[in-house]
Design a protein around this motif. Structure first.
Motif, PDB file in Angstrom:
ATOM      1  N   VAL A   1      12.527   4.746  -1.018  1.00  0.00           N
ATOM      2  CA  VAL A   1      12.848   3.813   0.064  1.00  0.00           C
ATOM      3  C   VAL A   1      14.035   4.394   0.816  1.00  0.00           C
ATOM      4  O   VAL A   1      15.063   4.723   0.219  1.00  0.00           O
ATOM      5  CB  VAL A   1      13.210   2.413  -0.478  1.00  0.00           C
ATOM      6  CG1 VAL A   1      13.650   1.498   0.660  1.00  0.00           C
ATOM      7  CG2 VAL A   1      12.025   1.797  -1.223  1.00  0.00           C
ATOM      8  N   ARG A   2      13.864   4.553   2.131  1.00  0.00           N
ATOM      9  CA  ARG A   2      14.947   5.123   2.936  1.00  0.00           C
ATOM     10  C   ARG A   2      15.125   4.334   4.224  1.00  0.00           C
ATOM     11  O   ARG A   2      14.156   3.985   4.895  1.00  0.00           O
ATOM     12  CB  ARG A   2      14.640   6.577   3.317  1.00  0.00           C
ATOM     13  CG  ARG A   2      14.728   7.565   2.198  1.00  0.00           C
ATOM     14  CD  ARG A   2      16.155   7.783   1.719  1.00  0.00           C
ATOM     15  NE  ARG A   2      16.203   8.803   0.689  1.00  0.00           N
ATOM     16  CZ  ARG A   2      15.961   8.592  -0.598  1.00  0.00           C
ATOM     17  NH1 ARG A   2      15.657   7.375  -1.015  1.00  0.00           N
ATOM     18  NH2 ARG A   2      16.029   9.579  -1.465  1.00  0.00           N
ATOM     19  N   ALA A   3      16.382   4.069   4.552  1.00  0.00           N
ATOM     20  CA  ALA A   3      16.727   3.537   5.862  1.00  0.00           C
ATOM     21  C   ALA A   3      17.076   4.726   6.759  1.00  0.00           C
ATOM     22  O   ALA A   3      17.696   5.698   6.300  1.00  0.00           O
ATOM     23  CB  ALA A   3      17.904   2.579   5.761  1.00  0.00           C
TER      24      ALA A   3
ATOM     25  N   ALA B   1       0.824  -1.217   0.000  1.00  0.00           N
ATOM     26  CA  ALA B   1       0.000   0.000   0.000  1.00  0.00           C
ATOM     27  C   ALA B   1       0.855   1.263   0.000  1.00  0.00           C
ATOM     28  O   ALA B   1       0.430   2.316  -0.487  1.00  0.00           O
ATOM     29  CB  ALA B   1      -0.924   0.007   1.213  1.00  0.00           C
ATOM     30  N   ALA B   2       2.062   1.168   0.543  1.00  0.00           N
ATOM     31  CA  ALA B   2       2.882   2.357   0.786  1.00  0.00           C
ATOM     32  C   ALA B   2       3.406   2.986  -0.497  1.00  0.00           C
ATOM     33  O   ALA B   2       3.751   2.307  -1.458  1.00  0.00           O
ATOM     34  CB  ALA B   2       4.048   2.000   1.690  1.00  0.00           C
ATOM     35  N   ASP B   3       3.457   4.313  -0.478  1.00  0.00           N
ATOM     36  CA  ASP B   3       4.167   5.065  -1.514  1.00  0.00           C
ATOM     37  C   ASP B   3       5.623   5.237  -1.140  1.00  0.00           C
ATOM     38  O   ASP B   3       6.506   5.278  -2.000  1.00  0.00           O
ATOM     39  CB  ASP B   3       3.518   6.447  -1.688  1.00  0.00           C
ATOM     40  CG  ASP B   3       2.074   6.358  -2.102  1.00  0.00           C
ATOM     41  OD1 ASP B   3       1.808   5.896  -3.219  1.00  0.00           O
ATOM     42  OD2 ASP B   3       1.195   6.729  -1.296  1.00  0.00           O
ATOM     43  N   ILE B   4       5.871   5.358   0.173  1.00  0.00           N
ATOM     44  CA  ILE B   4       7.228   5.556   0.682  1.00  0.00           C
ATOM     45  C   ILE B   4       7.476   4.526   1.777  1.00  0.00           C
ATOM     46  O   ILE B   4       6.644   4.340   2.664  1.00  0.00           O
ATOM     47  CB  ILE B   4       7.408   6.988   1.233  1.00  0.00           C
ATOM     48  CG1 ILE B   4       7.294   8.009   0.092  1.00  0.00           C
ATOM     49  CG2 ILE B   4       8.742   7.137   1.954  1.00  0.00           C
ATOM     50  CD1 ILE B   4       7.287   9.456   0.553  1.00  0.00           C
ATOM     51  N   LEU B   5       8.617   3.852   1.710  1.00  0.00           N
ATOM     52  CA  LEU B   5       8.993   2.857   2.704  1.00  0.00           C
ATOM     53  C   LEU B   5      10.148   3.394   3.545  1.00  0.00           C
ATOM     54  O   LEU B   5      11.179   3.790   3.007  1.00  0.00           O
ATOM     55  CB  LEU B   5       9.406   1.553   2.021  1.00  0.00           C
ATOM     56  CG  LEU B   5      10.027   0.470   2.920  1.00  0.00           C
ATOM     57  CD1 LEU B   5       9.090   0.084   4.050  1.00  0.00           C
ATOM     58  CD2 LEU B   5      10.426  -0.742   2.084  1.00  0.00           C
ATOM     59  N   LEU B   6       9.961   3.404   4.854  1.00  0.00           N
ATOM     60  CA  LEU B   6      10.976   3.863   5.796  1.00  0.00           C
ATOM     61  C   LEU B   6      11.390   2.682   6.670  1.00  0.00           C
ATOM     62  O   LEU B   6      10.538   2.003   7.244  1.00  0.00           O
ATOM     63  CB  LEU B   6      10.428   4.998   6.673  1.00  0.00           C
ATOM     64  CG  LEU B   6       9.881   6.212   5.918  1.00  0.00           C
ATOM     65  CD1 LEU B   6       9.205   7.183   6.883  1.00  0.00           C
ATOM     66  CD2 LEU B   6      10.992   6.919   5.147  1.00  0.00           C
ATOM     67  N   VAL B   7      12.700   2.464   6.765  1.00  0.00           N
ATOM     68  CA  VAL B   7      13.220   1.312   7.502  1.00  0.00           C
ATOM     69  C   VAL B   7      14.160   1.807   8.602  1.00  0.00           C
ATOM     70  O   VAL B   7      15.315   2.139   8.327  1.00  0.00           O
ATOM     71  CB  VAL B   7      13.960   0.338   6.561  1.00  0.00           C
ATOM     72  CG1 VAL B   7      14.445  -0.883   7.344  1.00  0.00           C
ATOM     73  CG2 VAL B   7      13.051  -0.090   5.410  1.00  0.00           C
ATOM     74  N   PRO B   8      13.698   1.894   9.847  1.00  0.00           N
ATOM     75  CA  PRO B   8      14.577   2.323  10.940  1.00  0.00           C
ATOM     76  C   PRO B   8      15.548   1.212  11.326  1.00  0.00           C
ATOM     77  O   PRO B   8      15.210   0.025  11.275  1.00  0.00           O
ATOM     78  CB  PRO B   8      13.596   2.611  12.091  1.00  0.00           C
ATOM     79  CG  PRO B   8      12.223   2.534  11.506  1.00  0.00           C
ATOM     80  CD  PRO B   8      12.326   1.662  10.304  1.00  0.00           C
TER      81      PRO B   8
END
Length: 460
Positions: free
Chosen positions: A365-367, A310-317
């Motif tokens: 996509v960002r970590a 569903a996401a447009d942007i994926l954030l990975v902490p």
């Protein structure tokens, strides 16, 4: 006891150890421990509640508003209030003291400055008309990386920035739900009925084809029949933030991880990864909000797949440690295998039927490095940056005293009253979260702008 100089695990007496050991644990003990945790959780939660049991958001001072929320000089802000007595005037705790405002009042003041103030200033956050909300999933299958707290603080940051926000808790542990004071009785107040409804509608379509072929239709059980009557708006709860709403979670949501594969076996054509997206879109949720934050479970199950799809942007902490870096690499490897296998299976069928193939796509996509200690982790963080390049945000979210104290009070950083510290400590504590939001906001704005330009080119 005199210290012999030996480590404490040397010379332990098994007889003494046996006398110190309690009776063997049984299944019933799990219930006892759970009740103890529930009592403790209620006690901790009550620290952030009013006498009526409701959670409330603190007030914001003129200093905070003009420094962080509305870009005007303090003197000009006061003049505008004096010239417009119909605007919220705030409350003073002492005669002639500082004025304090609710966030709802701040939003009204922001709207006034946006309409009447300088066109050169960004009083209102960038939001193109005619485009749907952007959905941001925060995910990692390693626990303890700051996934839920990062999602919560980003949602609060966006709300303070003037966006209308929906938070969707996909984790059956319900931590995000607790942060925003949500009350969820069972799985029917979570996203579960939306997934069930999506499957039920697929089954109805399949049944029409079966009947036309002379085959008996698949019956809809009570769960699926009830889900057909559920709308996403029925699941949305108001929170103590005027512009943050919530679809919560609780333990029963985990049942979806067992039910979804059963449904998939019964209807191979069901595109389960589209269930959340299409349900939110069909119910108008993407038009009612600016940003939707999805907090996913710490595992790559069916709920996480729905959130990521569903996401447009994926954030990975992740933390700046070898184990977390290694685990995050495995997480991305699993994402590649999972979504790649879905694409491969769907595209084999698509080619056979002459249809367009499936290709998952994310705007960005960002970590994100969380809980960062520059004194201890700078070298490793730099090494991680050299390998991940632009995928790893160059901003490091540091850990400060403000973070620790806010956590003890069951609050987000932005819910903490700076008078409990001092202005300098508060300002330093906010810096790391403000910078994180700035990096994420830039991704959102860039993605919206790219969509806006594409829409304009399509209309030419």
């Amino acid at each position: 006891m005199k210290n012999s100089g030996k480590p404490p695990y040397v010379g332990l007496d098994p007889d003494i150890a046996a006398t110190q050991l309690e009776a063997p644990a049984s299944t019933a003990d799990f219930a006892r421990i759970a009740r103890a945790c529930a009592s403790g959780r209620h006690d901790l939660e009550s620290r952030g509640l009013e006498e009526n049991g409701a959670r409330s958001l603190r007030l914001f001072s003129t200093w905070e508003i003009t420094r962080y929320l509305i870009p005007v000089a303090t003197g000009h802000f006061r003049r505008v209030l004096k010239e417009n007595p119909d605007l919220p005037q705030g409350l003073s705790e002492t005669s002639g003291g500082a004025k304090w405002f609710t966030l709802d009042e701040v939003l009204k003041l922001r709207a006034h400055f946006g309409a009447k103030g300088s066109k050169a200033k960004d009083y209102r956050p960038y939001r193109p008309e005619g485009l749907p909300a952007k959905m941001l999933a925060v995910a990692n299958f390693k626990g303890g990386v700051g996934k839920t707290s990062s999602a919560a603080h980003l949602a609060m940051s966006a709300a303070l920035d003037g966006y209308k926000v929906l938070v969707i808790d996909l984790d059956s542990q319900g931590s995000m739900t607790s942060i925003f004071g949500g009350k969820v009785q069972d799985e029917w107040q979570t996203v579960f009925p939306l997934l069930a409804r999506h499957y039920a509608r697929t089954l109805q379509t399949d049944n029409q084809a079966r009947v036309s072929r002379g085959d008996a239709p698949h019956p809809l059980d009570d769960t699926l029949s009830a889900a057909l009557d559920v709308n996403a708006t029925d699941l949305v709860q108001k929170t103590h933030w005027p512009n943050i709403d919530l679809i919560g979670a609780q333990l029963n949501l985990y049942w979806a991880e067992f039910q979804i594969p059963v449904w998939r076996m019964n209807a191979r054509g069901w595109r389960l990864w589209d269930a959340l997206t299409e349900s939110l879109e069909a119910d108008g949720i993407l038009d009612q909000y600016d940003l939707i934050f999805l907090d996913t479970p710490p595992a790559l199950g069916y709920l996480t797949i729905n959130g990521l799809a569903a996401a447009d942007i994926l954030l990975v902490p992740l933390g700046a440690s070898f184990l977390e870096f290694d685990s995050t690499g495995r997480f991305f490897d699993m994402l590649h295998a999972t979504f790649g296998s879905i694409e491969e299976a769907e595209n084999i069928a698509a080619r056979a039927l002459g249809r367009d193939g499936l290709a998952f796509e994310w705007d960005a996509v960002r970590a994100l490095i969380t809980r960062y200690d520059s004194n201890q982790q700078a070298e490793l963080a730099a090494l991680m940056q050299s390998y991940l390049g632009p995928t790893l945000s160059p901003h490091r979210q540091g850990f400060t005293a403000l973070i620790g104290q806010a956590g003890e009070q069951v609050q987000g950083i932005y819910e903490a009253d700076y008078r409990d510290f001092n202005r300098e400590t508060y300002a330093r504590g906010r810096e790391t979260f403000d910078a994180t939001w700035a990096a994420v906001k830039s991704l959102v704005m860039g993605a919206w702008r790219r969509d806006e330009l594409a829409m304009q080119r399509a209309a030419e």
